[in-house]
Design an enzyme around this catalytic site. Sequence first.
Site, PDB file in Angstrom:
ATOM      1  N   TRP A 130       0.862  -1.183   0.000  1.00  0.00           N
ATOM      2  CA  TRP A 130       0.000   0.000   0.000  1.00  0.00           C
ATOM      3  C   TRP A 130       0.903   1.238   0.000  1.00  0.00           C
ATOM      4  CZ3 TRP A 130      -2.097   2.617   4.860  1.00  0.00           C
ATOM      5  CH2 TRP A 130      -3.056   3.581   4.532  1.00  0.00           C
ATOM      6  N   ASP A 211      -0.428  -5.552   9.477  1.00  0.00           N
ATOM      7  CA  ASP A 211      -1.394  -4.502   9.152  1.00  0.00           C
ATOM      8  C   ASP A 211      -2.717  -5.190   8.795  1.00  0.00           C
ATOM      9  OD1 ASP A 211      -2.848  -2.363   8.298  1.00  0.00           O
ATOM     10  OD2 ASP A 211      -1.505  -1.783   6.667  1.00  0.00           O
ATOM     11  N   LYS A 246     -12.903   0.091   7.130  1.00  0.00           N
ATOM     12  CA  LYS A 246     -13.600  -0.643   6.063  1.00  0.00           C
ATOM     13  C   LYS A 246     -14.671  -1.569   6.627  1.00  0.00           C
ATOM     14  CE  LYS A 246     -10.025   1.076   4.036  1.00  0.00           C
ATOM     15  NZ  LYS A 246      -9.637   1.751   2.836  1.00  0.00           N
TER      16      LYS A 246
END
Length: 396
Positions: A130, A211, A246
């Site tokens: 990312w 993560d 999310k």
Amino acid sequence: MFEVLPQLAPDPILGLSAAYREDNNPDKIDLGVGVYKDEQGNTPILTSVAKAQKILLERETSKTYITPQGHQGYIDNMLALLLGDKSPVLMADRVAGVQAPGGCGALRILSELLVRCNDNAKVWVSDPTWANHIPLIGSAGLKIETYPYFDKDTASIRFDAMMEALKKVEKGDIVLLHGCCHNPTGADLTNAQWDAVLDIAKEREFLPFLDVAYLGFGDGLEDDAYGVRLLAENLPEVIIAASCSKNFGLYRERVGLAAIITEDSKTRQIAQGQIQSVARGIYSMPPSYGGALVDIILSDTSLRKEWESEVNAMRNRMQTLRAMLVEKLEENGADKDFSFVNQQKGMFSFLCITPEQVREMRDKHSVYFVDSSRVNIAGINQQNVGTLAKALVSVL
Ligand SMILES: Cc1ncc(COP(=O)(O)O)c(C=O)c1O
């Protein structure tokens, strides 16, 4: 004073959103920014969240600061969600944790903590990873190295090359791993591959930095925690940055968790004080609202069930969209096999096309996504999937 600063190039994703907004094509498609969208293209407030908001409105009696670690109920619930209710590391009082402003906030304060431990430490990140990992970790002062992860030619994980690279990681270095739903590729380690990563972590004595931003979006809330739990239960030290953006749809509320698994309970206390002092030096206390909502949802049996079924619905929808895209591509005679899209997990897929083809998609067909060919699967719907597949076939 500020005239010395150079003009920065616009952020590629935000630039893409701006270009999408200005495009007059009624059939334009936005597969750029990583937010979940429903069939109508909206990012809804989850029903469980809306109910929790009502409860919070009744319950909240003050807007005074919350404590530097955040809501303890939120932290406990999140740790149980990530590590399991009966996690041995929780039972042994080996986990320090603070509520953080989003997954980004968690990544940053954990990086600052690592600098306090060893300002020479290297953080190994997957190639690709990312994009925001680099500034979030690098700005704390840690050096960044990459390990091979994904092969665009075969649309699969370069696992042997990854393992070879991890074998060279030095003791005390940090290896960043995506807990599930790898961003940007959507290519996740299998359970057997996680087992092999654990063996290497033991052998090389590196610190895994997990993560976890999409728990529940891959194979389900429990299955997606396999790697996190495996490493947490079998290594002396692990750090975790989790996000509720999310899976709770709480993007703008900025709610995340920074957790540190330590070798023993005494070190846990030290780590707890240190991570709070890091947070104090940056933003003092986290925002309250999002954490309070997550705490309400996870503490209430029926709200929790409702939330779990909403996560399941988002995941199932994205899996259906993957299948629909692959089917439409076949129907339109794509001369490339896109079946890998069905195997990828979570919100993203790498379509494994060239940057030139991505630009052609944008310029000729008003389909917007980043040059790496990462698409937000949730941006697809019944209406646009045909147009998307035709455009993709025409640029191949
Ligand atoms: C891999 C990964 N980690 C962390 C985050 C952080 O999310 P947030 O700060 O919005 O909670 C994101 C968000 O896109 C992500 O994709």
